[in-house]
Design a protein around this motif. Structure first.
Motif, PDB file in Angstrom:
ATOM      1  N   ASP A  42       0.956  -1.341  -0.064  1.00  0.00           N
ATOM      2  CA  ASP A  42       0.022  -0.118   0.107  1.00  0.00           C
ATOM      3  C   ASP A  42       0.918   1.240   0.031  1.00  0.00           C
ATOM      4  OD1 ASP A  42      -2.551  -1.324  -0.112  1.00  0.00           O
ATOM      5  OD2 ASP A  42      -2.720  -1.390   1.999  1.00  0.00           O
ATOM      6  N   ARG A  43       1.965   1.097  -0.416  1.00  0.00           N
ATOM      7  CA  ARG A  43       2.957   2.288  -0.472  1.00  0.00           C
ATOM      8  C   ARG A  43       3.414   2.586  -1.849  1.00  0.00           C
ATOM      9  NH1 ARG A  43       6.766   1.082   4.762  1.00  0.00           N
ATOM     10  NH2 ARG A  43       5.010   0.830   6.272  1.00  0.00           N
ATOM     11  N   LEU A  44       3.497   3.782  -2.131  1.00  0.00           N
ATOM     12  CA  LEU A  44       4.314   4.144  -3.558  1.00  0.00           C
ATOM     13  C   LEU A  44       5.531   4.776  -3.397  1.00  0.00           C
ATOM     14  CD1 LEU A  44       1.105   5.736  -4.921  1.00  0.00           C
ATOM     15  CD2 LEU A  44       1.614   3.309  -5.158  1.00  0.00           C
ATOM     16  N   ARG A  45       6.440   4.622  -4.078  1.00  0.00           N
ATOM     17  CA  ARG A  45       7.773   5.191  -4.336  1.00  0.00           C
ATOM     18  C   ARG A  45       7.718   6.339  -5.521  1.00  0.00           C
ATOM     19  NH1 ARG A  45      11.194   5.421  -0.678  1.00  0.00           N
ATOM     20  NH2 ARG A  45      13.167   4.984  -2.070  1.00  0.00           N
ATOM     21  N   LEU A  46       7.602   7.463  -4.743  1.00  0.00           N
ATOM     22  CA  LEU A  46       7.186   8.614  -5.811  1.00  0.00           C
ATOM     23  C   LEU A  46       8.250   9.479  -5.786  1.00  0.00           C
ATOM     24  CD1 LEU A  46       4.562   9.901  -7.213  1.00  0.00           C
ATOM     25  CD2 LEU A  46       4.341  11.415  -5.226  1.00  0.00           C
ATOM     26  N   GLU A  47       8.751   9.654  -7.451  1.00  0.00           N
ATOM     27  CA  GLU A  47       9.655  10.445  -7.494  1.00  0.00           C
ATOM     28  C   GLU A  47       9.324  11.877  -7.732  1.00  0.00           C
ATOM     29  OE1 GLU A  47      13.944  10.620 -10.426  1.00  0.00           O
ATOM     30  OE2 GLU A  47      12.179   9.545 -11.149  1.00  0.00           O
ATOM     31  N   ILE A  48       9.565  12.866  -7.038  1.00  0.00           N
ATOM     32  CA  ILE A  48       9.215  14.202  -7.274  1.00  0.00           C
ATOM     33  C   ILE A  48      10.028  15.261  -7.858  1.00  0.00           C
ATOM     34  CG2 ILE A  48       7.702  13.810  -5.136  1.00  0.00           C
ATOM     35  CD1 ILE A  48       9.694  15.233  -3.307  1.00  0.00           C
ATOM     36  N   ALA A  49      11.474  14.892  -7.792  1.00  0.00           N
ATOM     37  CA  ALA A  49      12.453  15.649  -8.420  1.00  0.00           C
ATOM     38  C   ALA A  49      13.321  14.509  -8.968  1.00  0.00           C
ATOM     39  CB  ALA A  49      13.159  16.546  -7.752  1.00  0.00           C
ATOM     40  N   PRO A  50      14.383  14.894 -10.194  1.00  0.00           N
ATOM     41  CA  PRO A  50      15.199  14.009 -10.279  1.00  0.00           C
ATOM     42  C   PRO A  50      16.065  13.397  -9.123  1.00  0.00           C
ATOM     43  CG  PRO A  50      15.259  16.015 -11.662  1.00  0.00           C
ATOM     44  CD  PRO A  50      14.552  16.093 -10.583  1.00  0.00           C
ATOM     45  N   GLU A  51      16.075  11.970  -9.294  1.00  0.00           N
ATOM     46  CA  GLU A  51      16.554  11.239  -7.932  1.00  0.00           C
ATOM     47  C   GLU A  51      16.346  11.697  -6.359  1.00  0.00           C
ATOM     48  OE1 GLU A  51      20.853  10.715  -8.212  1.00  0.00           O
ATOM     49  OE2 GLU A  51      20.796  11.078 -10.505  1.00  0.00           O
ATOM     50  N   VAL A  52      15.029  12.155  -6.219  1.00  0.00           N
ATOM     51  CA  VAL A  52      14.404  12.499  -5.059  1.00  0.00           C
ATOM     52  C   VAL A  52      13.155  11.553  -4.900  1.00  0.00           C
ATOM     53  CG1 VAL A  52      13.583  14.147  -3.490  1.00  0.00           C
ATOM     54  CG2 VAL A  52      15.199  14.698  -5.109  1.00  0.00           C
ATOM     55  N   VAL A  53      13.192  10.419  -4.401  1.00  0.00           N
ATOM     56  CA  VAL A  53      12.054   9.659  -4.296  1.00  0.00           C
ATOM     57  C   VAL A  53      11.591   9.678  -2.857  1.00  0.00           C
ATOM     58  CG1 VAL A  53      11.347   7.225  -4.473  1.00  0.00           C
ATOM     59  CG2 VAL A  53      13.098   8.349  -6.088  1.00  0.00           C
TER      60      VAL A  53
END
Length: 85
Positions: A42-53
């Protein structure tokens, strides 16, 4: 009578959250935009900027960006007259 539309809307929102897939661009309930890089239960790994997850709970997804774009296009007036040139 007002309960049924609200229940239907909650069910549609839950279905949208469950259908999120790797590569989708999503918007969190807090307004963070990012791209799903991995899904772990139930968790997502979300990239919000280059190489920022960041890790985000699946239930914190407010919208999938592609769905927002489709809704915006549908709201545009399709009967706008073409300009004569």
């Amino acid at each position: 009578l007002a309960v049924m539309p609200a229940r239907r809307k909650r069910a549609q929102h839950a279905a949208m959250q469950d259908s999120v897939d790797v590569g989708d661009e999503v918007i969190s309930a807090g307004g963070i935009h990012g791209t799903v890089r991995a899904i772990e239960d139930d968790r997502l790994r979300l990239e919000i900027a280059p190489e920022v997850v960041v890790t985000l709970d699946r239930r914190a997804v407010a919208a999938v960006a592609r769905e927002v774009e489709i809704e915006a296009e549908a709201q545009e007036d399709p009967e706008t007259p073409a300009e004569a040139g």
